[in-house]
Design an enzyme around this catalytic site. Structure first.
Site, PDB file in Angstrom:
ATOM      1  N   HIS A 131     -36.436  24.617  21.221  1.00  0.00           N
ATOM      2  CA  HIS A 131     -36.248  25.139  19.871  1.00  0.00           C
ATOM      3  C   HIS A 131     -37.153  24.409  18.881  1.00  0.00           C
ATOM      4  CE1 HIS A 131     -32.585  26.984  21.522  1.00  0.00           C
ATOM      5  NE2 HIS A 131     -32.698  27.817  20.511  1.00  0.00           N
ATOM      6  N   LYS A 135     -33.917  22.367  14.217  1.00  0.00           N
ATOM      7  CA  LYS A 135     -32.601  22.625  14.799  1.00  0.00           C
ATOM      8  C   LYS A 135     -31.858  21.308  14.938  1.00  0.00           C
ATOM      9  CE  LYS A 135     -30.159  25.158  18.395  1.00  0.00           C
ATOM     10  NZ  LYS A 135     -29.312  25.790  17.343  1.00  0.00           N
TER      11      LYS A 135
END
Length: 234
Positions: A131, A135
């Site tokens: 990600h 995040k």
């Protein structure tokens, strides 16, 4: 539909664009610096906030009779409290670790593959998720959902871990790379061969569209649902 956006980061802005294109009105845009707002001005709330504010956002909606769709991860230690409150208040709530239609199909594929591989001791299962660097939680909520899907269908795995796995653990590797929407891979490796399934997001469009579709579906209902209910799969 009048929508409250609880969390106005990248996902909130993506949802705003999709929702307005579908004819909906955004009446609240709340981020971590927003002190006060009247949630009752909205027909429904979509929460993509941060783990430390999600629980308060969701309970505020339920206490005020506003259906809420939440895609925030990292707060699930309080999930049972939300379920109890929603039942008590006869509210409406959907939580999804990932609202992408493709990812929810991937969940079903993951469950089915785990059933097929169960009992084949030659193979060891592991996972990787990638990600963007903003995040906050690791592993991702989607990765946890995938791991739980394997555990529920795989007799020899009882837990997941980010480090030092035992034979009963699914090892998850979590990587954070700038400007990556998200990739999840499941590996079944043996000395003879490997089987891999992967979902790779190309943009946040799929996540945002799924959240808006879920909100459209939830309005007028009561109860606790998942994307399986929204998409009628599984």
């Amino acid at each position: 539909m009048k929508i409250a956006l609880l969390g106005y980061g990248r996902m909130g802005k993506a949802i705003e664009k999709i929702a307005t294109e579908r004819g909906h009105e955004i009446v609240i845009k709340a981020d971590r610096n927003t002190k006060e707002y009247d949630i009752t001005t909205a027909d429904i709330a979509i929460d993509f906030s941060i783990p430390t504010t999600a629980f308060n956002n969701i309970t505020n909606c339920i206490n005020n009779g506003v259906p809420v769709v939440s895609g925030t991860t990292g707060w699930l230690e309080d999930y049972s409290k939300v379920v109890s409150l929603c039942k008590e208040k006869n509210g409406a709530f959907i939580y999804g670790s990932n609202f992408s239609v493709g990812v929810n199909i991937f969940f079903e594929l993951n469950d089915h593959l785990a059933k097929l591989m169960n009992g084949l001791k030659e193979y060891n299962v592991s996972m990787e998720e990638i990600h963007h660097t903003q995040k906050l939680d690791a592993p991702s909520g989607t990765a946890i959902s995938l791991a739980e899907g394997i555990i529920n269908n795989y007799d020899s795995k009882n837990n997941w871990t980010l480090e030092h796995p035992t034979s009963e653990d699914i090892e998850i590797t979590a990587k954070r790379i700038p400007d990556v929407p998200g990739t999840h891979s499941i590996f079944y490796n043996s000395e003879i061969d490997s089987i891999t399934i992967t979902h790779e997001a190309h943009s946040r469009q799929g996540f945002g569209l799924g959240a808006v579709i879920a909100a459209e579906w939830l309005v007028g209902k009561t109860g606790i649902y998942t994307m399986k209910d929204v998409l009628n799969i599984g």
